[in-house]
Design a protein around this motif. Structure first.
Motif, mmCIF file in Angstrom:
data_model
loop_
_atom_site.group_PDB
_atom_site.id
_atom_site.type_symbol
_atom_site.label_atom_id
_atom_site.label_comp_id
_atom_site.label_asym_id
_atom_site.label_seq_id
_atom_site.Cartn_x
_atom_site.Cartn_y
_atom_site.Cartn_z
ATOM 1 N N ALA A 71 0.808 -1.235 0.035
ATOM 2 C CA ALA A 71 0.026 -0.001 0.082
ATOM 3 C C ALA A 71 0.747 1.323 -0.098
ATOM 4 O O ALA A 71 0.625 2.149 -0.805
ATOM 5 C CB ALA A 71 -0.960 -0.224 1.252
ATOM 6 N N GLY B 293 2.055 1.953 -3.431
ATOM 7 C CA GLY B 293 1.149 2.513 -4.146
ATOM 8 C C GLY B 293 0.872 3.875 -3.935
ATOM 9 O O GLY B 293 0.303 4.570 -4.899
ATOM 10 N N GLN B 294 1.153 4.462 -2.752
ATOM 11 C CA GLN B 294 1.127 5.908 -2.493
ATOM 12 C C GLN B 294 2.282 6.734 -2.700
ATOM 13 O O GLN B 294 2.013 7.755 -3.224
ATOM 14 C CB GLN B 294 0.998 5.981 -0.849
ATOM 15 C CG GLN B 294 -0.352 5.313 -0.271
ATOM 16 C CD GLN B 294 -0.321 5.315 1.302
ATOM 17 O OE1 GLN B 294 0.846 5.653 1.960
ATOM 18 N NE2 GLN B 294 -1.366 4.867 2.004
ATOM 19 N N ASN C 154 3.335 6.174 -9.120
ATOM 20 C CA ASN C 154 2.024 6.093 -10.083
ATOM 21 C C ASN C 154 2.509 4.737 -10.889
ATOM 22 O O ASN C 154 2.867 5.051 -12.176
ATOM 23 C CB ASN C 154 2.020 7.350 -10.790
ATOM 24 C CG ASN C 154 0.583 7.193 -11.711
ATOM 25 O OD1 ASN C 154 -0.037 6.375 -11.630
ATOM 26 N ND2 ASN C 154 0.591 8.037 -12.866
ATOM 27 N N ASP D 295 2.151 1.645 -13.447
ATOM 28 C CA ASP D 295 1.398 1.072 -14.522
ATOM 29 C C ASP D 295 1.514 -0.366 -14.571
ATOM 30 O O ASP D 295 0.151 -1.082 -14.676
ATOM 31 C CB ASP D 295 1.800 1.749 -15.723
ATOM 32 C CG ASP D 295 1.654 3.346 -16.027
ATOM 33 O OD1 ASP D 295 0.549 3.787 -15.726
ATOM 34 O OD2 ASP D 295 2.705 3.926 -15.847
ATOM 35 N N GLN E 69 -4.504 -8.965 -4.366
ATOM 36 C CA GLN E 69 -4.575 -7.858 -3.268
ATOM 37 C C GLN E 69 -3.628 -6.894 -3.558
ATOM 38 O O GLN E 69 -3.613 -5.701 -3.527
ATOM 39 C CB GLN E 69 -4.824 -8.387 -1.958
ATOM 40 C CG GLN E 69 -4.949 -7.447 -0.839
ATOM 41 C CD GLN E 69 -6.373 -6.580 -1.324
ATOM 42 O OE1 GLN E 69 -7.440 -7.071 -1.485
ATOM 43 N NE2 GLN E 69 -6.149 -5.075 -1.335
ATOM 44 N N VAL F 106 -4.003 -4.562 -6.203
ATOM 45 C CA VAL F 106 -5.073 -3.359 -5.936
ATOM 46 C C VAL F 106 -4.284 -2.348 -5.062
ATOM 47 O O VAL F 106 -4.349 -1.144 -5.256
ATOM 48 C CB VAL F 106 -5.891 -4.133 -5.194
ATOM 49 C CG1 VAL F 106 -6.915 -2.931 -4.559
ATOM 50 C CG2 VAL F 106 -6.739 -4.885 -6.286
ATOM 51 N N ASP F 107 -3.124 -2.920 -4.198
ATOM 52 C CA ASP F 107 -2.773 -1.981 -3.086
ATOM 53 C C ASP F 107 -1.750 -0.988 -3.827
ATOM 54 O O ASP F 107 -1.736 0.075 -3.563
ATOM 55 C CB ASP F 107 -2.069 -2.756 -2.002
ATOM 56 C CG ASP F 107 -2.817 -3.486 -1.218
ATOM 57 O OD1 ASP F 107 -4.104 -3.042 -1.155
ATOM 58 O OD2 ASP F 107 -2.410 -4.335 -0.233
ATOM 59 N N LYS G 201 -1.962 0.014 -6.715
ATOM 60 C CA LYS G 201 -2.858 0.670 -7.871
ATOM 61 C C LYS G 201 -2.439 0.626 -9.076
ATOM 62 O O LYS G 201 -2.294 1.679 -10.008
ATOM 63 C CB LYS G 201 -2.850 2.292 -7.280
ATOM 64 C CG LYS G 201 -3.354 2.692 -5.921
ATOM 65 C CD LYS G 201 -3.193 3.976 -5.366
ATOM 66 C CE LYS G 201 -3.778 4.240 -4.135
ATOM 67 N NZ LYS G 201 -3.569 5.583 -3.474
ATOM 68 N N LYS H 165 -2.112 -0.600 -13.018
ATOM 69 C CA LYS H 165 -3.040 -0.758 -14.369
ATOM 70 C C LYS H 165 -3.071 -1.837 -14.670
ATOM 71 O O LYS H 165 -4.075 -2.528 -15.576
ATOM 72 C CB LYS H 165 -2.884 0.435 -15.132
ATOM 73 C CG LYS H 165 -2.984 1.921 -14.423
ATOM 74 C CD LYS H 165 -2.487 3.191 -15.294
ATOM 75 C CE LYS H 165 -2.794 4.350 -14.556
ATOM 76 N NZ LYS H 165 -1.764 4.583 -13.494
ATOM 77 N N GLN I 255 -6.823 -6.386 -17.454
ATOM 78 C CA GLN I 255 -6.004 -5.729 -16.280
ATOM 79 C C GLN I 255 -4.983 -6.820 -15.994
ATOM 80 O O GLN I 255 -4.004 -6.379 -15.284
ATOM 81 C CB GLN I 255 -6.645 -5.036 -15.139
ATOM 82 C CG GLN I 255 -7.260 -3.841 -15.675
ATOM 83 C CD GLN I 255 -7.551 -3.101 -14.335
ATOM 84 O OE1 GLN I 255 -8.778 -3.136 -13.896
ATOM 85 N NE2 GLN I 255 -6.671 -2.575 -13.662
#
Length: 314
Positions: A219, A222-223, A226, A228, A255, A258-259, A261, A263, A300
Motif C-alpha cells: 500500500a 502504491g502511495q 504512480n 502502470d 490484493q 490493488v494496493d 494501484k 493498471k 488488467q
C-alpha cells in the motif's frame, strides 16, 4: 566482527523450525498433484529485441527473470538460466536462450536466494559496461565474485541510470546462501520510472516486486509511485501455513496489485521450478477465480508465455 542482520517491516519473521520442515515433508508425501500443465512458450522476437532501443518492452524469460527494455536500456531482473535448482529440474526452457539476449546494460537483483541470483547466469550476461544493482549488504559478495560495476541500494533509495530512475522498495522476505549468512543482505523490489519525459509522452512506470509475502508495504508503494505495470509473484505458496510470510498466494498477489494501484498485472514466479507444492495450473486458476470475484476487468491481467514480449504504449 559482527555482521548486520536485516529485518522485515514490523520485524515479521520468516524463520521455520526443523519440526515445521518435517511436517511439510510429511504433507508432501501424501499429496498427489497433476504437473502435466506446462507454461507455453512463444517464439521470441529476437531480431526486434536485439536491435530495439526505442520501444519499452517486457519479455518473460521464466520465474522472476524478465528482459525489460526501458528508456533505451536493456535490463534483466533476477537472472536465472539454470537447468535445475537444487534437486529440482527446470520445468520449461527459458523463454530466450541466454546467448540470444541483446547486450545487457543493467542487472537488478531482488535478493540473494539461488532461484533469483544465479551467478553463472550473471557472468554470461555481464560485461564491462553492465551495472549490477543489488540490495544493501550484497555488494561485497558480488565484488568478490569479480563484478566491478556494483551499486547497493537501501529501501526507498533512488538511483539514476541513463534515462531511468531506479527506486528500491521493500518486500517481506529473507535471504541466505550459506549456513552463516542468513539475512546479512537485504531484499526488495524495484520501480522503474523515466528520469525525464514530455507531458504528452510519458513512459509507463514498471514495478518489479521481486519475492514477497503479503504485507502493508504494498500500500505504501502504491502511495509513493504512480505504477502502470506490476510484475507480481503468484507461485510457491503451498503449504500456505508454511509459506505465508515469504510468498503471496494468487489472491494475495491480486490484493497487492490493488494496493499498489497498478493498471496492468503480469504474474511471475510460477511454473519454472517446483519450489513448493502448488502447480502452475492451480496458481492461474485461483488468480482467475479471484479476479472474477473482485470484478477486475480481464484485460488488467496479462498472462505472458515464456519468451513473449509485451510492447508498452506511452
Amino acid at each position: 566482527m559482527s555482521r548486520t542482520r536485516y529485518n522485515n517491516i514490523d520485524n515479521v519473521s520468516t524463520d521455520k523450525t526443523l519440526k515445521q520442515f518435517g511436517q511439510w515433508r510429511e504433507e508432501r508425501r501424501r499429496k498427489k498433484k497433476d504437473y502435466s500443465y506446462v507454461i507455453p512458450s512463444s517464439q521470441p522476437q529476437l531480431d526486434f529485441l536485439q536491435q530495439n532501443r526505442k520501444e519499452n518492452t517486457v519479455t518473460w524469460i521464466g520465474h522472476s527473470t524478465f528482459l525489460i527494455q526501458y528508456q533505451g536500456l536493456n535490463i534483466v531482473t533476477d537472472p536465472v538460466w539454470a537447468a535445475r535448482m537444487g534437486f529440482q529440474r527446470r520445468l520449461t526452457a527459458p523463454g530466450i536462450a541466454i546467448a540470444d539476449l541483446p547486450p545487457i546494460d543493467v542487472i537488478l537483483l531482488s535478493h540473494s536466494h539461488y532461484d533469483h541470483m544465479h551467478v553463472a547466469s550473471i557472468r554470461r550476461i555481464y560485461s564491462a559496461d553492465t551495472t549490477v544493482v543489488v540490495p544493501v549488504g550484497l555488494g561485497r559478495k558480488m565484488r568478490r565474485k569479480g563484478f566491478r560495476r556494483v551499486l547497493e541500494m537501501s529501501w526507498w533509495e533512488q538511483l539514476p541510470i541513463g534515462q531511468v530512475l531506479v527506486s528500491f522498495v521493500p518486500t517481506q522476505h529473507w535471504t541466505r546462501r550459506t549456513l552463516f549468512d542468513t539475512n546479512t543482505s537485504h531484499w526488495g523490489g524495484y520501480v522503474l520510472e523515466p528520469k525525464e519525459f514530455e507531458p504528452d509522452h510519458k513512459p509507463q512506470v514498471i514495478y518489479f516486486a521481486g519475492d514477497s509475502g503479503y504485507f502493508s508495504g504494498f500500500a505504501e508503494i502504491g502511495q509513493r509511485f504512480n505504477i502502470d505495470i506490476a510484475l507480481l509473484p503468484i507461485g510457491a505458496y503451498e503449504p500456505e501455513w508454511f509459506m505465508t510470510s515469504q510468498h503471496t498466494t494468487p489472491e494475495e498477489a491480486l490484493q497487492a496489485f490493488v494496493d499498489v494501484k497498478g493498471k496492468l498485472m503480469i504474474p511471475m514466479h510460477y511454473g519454472t521450478f517446483r519450489l513448493a507444492d502448488d502447480t502452475a495450473r492451480e496458481a492461474l486458476d485461483r488468480l482467475e477465480q479471484d479476479r472474477k470475484q473482485r470484478g477486475i476487468p480481464e484485460e488488467q491481467i496479462r498472462i505472458l508465455f515464456h519468451g513473449e514480449t509485451l510492447r508498452l504504449p506511452h
